[in-house]
Motif scaffolding. Structure first.
Motif, short mmCIF file in Angstrom:
data_model
loop_
_atom_site.label_atom_id
_atom_site.label_comp_id
_atom_site.label_asym_id
_atom_site.label_seq_id
_atom_site.Cartn_x
_atom_site.Cartn_y
_atom_site.Cartn_z
N LYS A 55 61.21 38.55 -9.34
CA LYS A 55 59.81 38.23 -8.58
C LYS A 55 59.43 36.73 -8.55
O LYS A 55 59.44 36.05 -9.19
N ILE A 56 58.60 36.75 -7.34
CA ILE A 56 58.00 35.48 -7.04
C ILE A 56 56.59 35.52 -6.74
O ILE A 56 56.38 36.45 -5.94
N THR A 57 55.55 34.82 -7.47
CA THR A 57 54.17 35.15 -7.32
C THR A 57 53.57 33.91 -6.62
O THR A 57 52.63 33.99 -5.91
N ASN A 58 54.02 32.84 -6.41
CA ASN A 58 53.67 31.71 -5.99
C ASN A 58 54.95 30.68 -5.58
O ASN A 58 55.96 30.82 -6.13
N ILE A 59 54.64 29.92 -4.68
CA ILE A 59 55.72 28.94 -4.13
C ILE A 59 55.80 27.75 -4.63
O ILE A 59 54.60 27.59 -5.19
N ALA A 60 56.52 26.86 -4.86
CA ALA A 60 56.61 25.60 -5.27
C ALA A 60 55.74 24.73 -4.52
O ALA A 60 55.48 24.77 -3.25
N PHE A 93 57.84 38.46 -0.67
CA PHE A 93 56.52 38.55 -1.46
C PHE A 93 55.56 38.19 -0.17
O PHE A 93 55.79 37.77 0.70
N ARG A 94 54.38 38.49 -0.80
CA ARG A 94 53.16 37.95 0.22
C ARG A 94 52.44 37.08 -0.30
O ARG A 94 52.20 37.05 -1.77
N GLN A 95 51.66 36.26 0.29
CA GLN A 95 50.80 35.14 0.07
C GLN A 95 49.82 34.80 1.08
O GLN A 95 50.22 34.72 2.44
N GLU A 96 48.56 34.75 0.73
CA GLU A 96 47.63 34.53 1.65
C GLU A 96 47.66 35.61 2.83
O GLU A 96 47.66 35.44 4.25
N LYS A 134 61.30 26.25 4.99
CA LYS A 134 61.47 26.27 6.52
C LYS A 134 60.49 27.28 7.02
O LYS A 134 60.18 28.50 6.75
N GLU A 135 59.86 26.71 8.01
CA GLU A 135 58.89 27.54 8.83
C GLU A 135 59.45 28.67 9.56
O GLU A 135 58.70 29.74 9.40
N LEU A 136 60.79 28.52 10.15
CA LEU A 136 61.10 29.61 10.86
C LEU A 136 62.77 29.95 10.41
O LEU A 136 63.20 28.96 9.74
N LEU A 137 63.22 31.01 10.50
CA LEU A 137 64.46 31.30 10.44
C LEU A 137 65.42 30.90 11.72
O LEU A 137 65.48 31.42 12.87
N GLU A 138 66.16 29.65 11.62
CA GLU A 138 67.04 29.28 12.79
C GLU A 138 68.19 29.99 12.80
O GLU A 138 69.17 29.87 11.75
N THR A 139 68.37 30.59 13.91
CA THR A 139 69.44 31.27 14.26
C THR A 139 70.73 30.55 14.89
O THR A 139 71.89 31.02 15.07
N ASP A 148 53.10 20.38 5.51
CA ASP A 148 51.80 20.56 4.88
C ASP A 148 52.01 21.80 3.68
O ASP A 148 50.61 22.17 3.29
N ARG A 149 52.98 22.48 3.87
CA ARG A 149 53.19 23.75 2.92
C ARG A 149 52.31 24.84 3.23
O ARG A 149 51.81 25.70 2.69
N ALA A 150 51.76 24.74 4.50
CA ALA A 150 50.97 25.93 5.04
C ALA A 150 51.77 27.11 5.10
O ALA A 150 52.99 27.02 5.57
N ILE A 151 51.15 28.25 4.72
CA ILE A 151 51.85 29.65 4.92
C ILE A 151 51.78 29.85 6.28
O ILE A 151 50.73 30.33 6.78
#
Length: 481
Positions: free
Chosen positions: A3-8, A87-90, A18-23, A52-55
């Motif tokens: 489980k992960i409850t928060n990001i670094a 997981f979900r955040q914000e 990574k903001e997006l998944l580049e395919t 800026d680590r924005a979600i």
């Protein structure tokens, strides 16, 4: 399931964002998968903006998991062990892809019939150099540089320093079977690289240490700005003893007066310096031919530079805190040093460097030893506790007073030596020959009091003009020209 409850909070050696998944441009994130698997492991966060680590989140987690699993299977060889953790955040969906440290290194990113292995350097993912790739290959075979078997036979080498040191420490004599059990030789008598590094006639030219005491806070010319310099090469025990002795003779040992007596106040903790040299010799990358350990002593600090970044990757924040799990690049060398009681098996050297420095009189938090890494080097900086302090001023004043007192007495002796050297240099002589002839053993003293003044006054000249550090450099009296 993990489980992960928060990001670094910040990008580091074990996480990437990574903001997006580049395919289409898969290399943009698959290179990090390669690097994490080749190192200590790490986590990729998809749905988090890098700058800026924005979600920002992902729109379809299940689709992202399927595509990531597919691309890693196709593009990374061999396939590393991963975990996809949503997981979900914000109130937004994020996907963490945890890549485990692999044993079957190197893990390559493959594309267009090419294979590239990546490693982490701090918060960057970079292409592994040739020697780093070679190290990964050995790691995948569960081998290291020091365990590699050479073509050199033990019977052709002597180990008197190693055997005498071992007997002095343990009161036991080395046996033939010990060489095998220690990993220094094979049953057929062939030596490993570790064995060569402990031989009296160590033939590995890159087993060496360059030591310099600079006059100031920066590097300059060895000839003009070095108060003392030595180059040591040979077996590891000789390197350790010689290097620590160089540091000791260039470390001032001041004192502070108290109500009941005095407190010794050396510039550096002897234990910290010793552990720093041990760490450099054990963990250096011996695959980097043509390199060496460097000891640079300045007025305000001592810097130990060792070839090879943190083995297997790692966060410098953990190293600086002293809570660092040592991964040994050369386990056989480390084991032998442990048997000689130069180090402890549990890898507490970093902690001892920090703690022994903290115990010095006058220590401040800003003087805590610092650890840093370049692309292929590791640096330890130990600060001079006395630099810029009242004791530093007192030491200089005492030193100047003593100099003034003995100057008149020594002037005649100096002039006599000048005359002797001028006679001796009627034929071209090397610096070492001049020192031996005049009975002077301290290189820095010889340069400052004799060589430089005689050159400045035009009494002698160099046979190789403008190249004072040339190995072929000799000096000749101008009267002999």
């Amino acid at each position: 399931m993990s489980k992960i409850t928060n990001i670094a909070v910040a990008e580091a050696s074990d996480c990437d964002f990574k903001e997006l998944l580049e395919t289409k441009n898969t290399r943009s994130w698959l290179k990090s998968v390669s690097a994490f698997a080749n190192g200590i492991g790490g986590t990729l966060y998809f749905g988090v903006r890098d700058n800026d680590r924005a979600i920002v989140g992902l729109s379809n987690l299940q689709q992202a998991i399927s595509k990531i699993t597919e691309l890693i299977g196709v593009r990374i060889s061999p396939r590393p062990e991963i975990e996809c953790i949503p997981f979900r955040q914000e109130d937004k969906d994020i996907l963490a892809v945890r890549v485990h440290s692999g044993k079957q290194t190197p893990f390559y990113y493959t594309s267009d019939h090419t294979r590239t292995a990546y490693i982490r350097m701090g918060d960057e993912t970079v292409v592994a150099t040739d020697y780093q790739l070679n190290e990964l290959i050995l790691k995948g075979r569960n081998e290291t540089y020091d365990t590699q078997v050479t073509e050199k036979n033990r019977k052709d080498y002597s180990f008197s320093l190693f055997e005498a040191t071992y007997f002095h420490i343990t009161n036991e004599r080395i046996t033939d079977s010990d060489y095998i059990s220690f990993g220094l030789a094979m049953e057929d008598g062939l030596l490993t690289n570790a064995g060569l590094l402990f031989a009296d006639q160590c033939p590995l030219r890159h087993s060496r240490v360059f030591c310099t005491r600079w006059n100031g806070r920066d590097k300059g010319s060895i000839f003009d700005d070095a108060l003392d310099d030595e180059e040591y090469s040979g077996n590891l025990i000789y390197l350790l003893k010689s290097t620590t002795e160089f540091i000791r003779r260039n470390t001032r040992k001041g004192w502070a007066k108290t109500a009941t007596g005095r407190i010794d106040k050396p510039d550096y903790a002897e234990r910290a310096c010793f552990e720093g040299v041990v760490n450099a010799l054990i963990h250096r990358d011996y695959y980097q031919i043509g390199t060496e350990v460097h000891i640079d002593m300045y007025n305000d600090r001592l810097v130990i530079a060792s070839p090879g970044a943190v083995y297997g990757g790692g966060m410098l924040q953990s190293i600086g805190s002293g809570n660092f799990i040592s991964k040994r690049r050369n386990p056989v060398i480390a084991d032998v040093f442990s048997r000689l009681r130069y180090m402890e098996r549990r890898g507490s050297g970093i902690k001892k460097i920090i703690e022994s420095t903290e115990r010095l009189y006058g220590y401040k938090e800003q003087l805590k030893p610092q650890f840093s890494t370049g692309y292929d080097d590791f640096f330890l900086t130990i600060y001079n506790i006395n630099y810029g302090t009242e004791i530093d001023t007192v030491q200089d004043t005492v030193q100047d007073t003593v100099q003034d007192t003995v100057q008149d007495t020594t002037q005649d002796t100096t002039q006599d030596r000048w005359q002797l050297l001028l006679e001796f240099c009627k034929e071209p002589r090397s610096r070492e020959e001049m020192m031996e002839y005049s009975g002077l053993k301290h290189r820095g003293h010889f340069i400052v009091e004799y060589l430089r003044p005689m050159l400045a006054q035009g009494l002698i000249e160099m046979t190789v003009p403008n190249k004072p550090t040339s190995r072929n450099q000799k000096y000749i009296a101008k009267s002999a020209r």
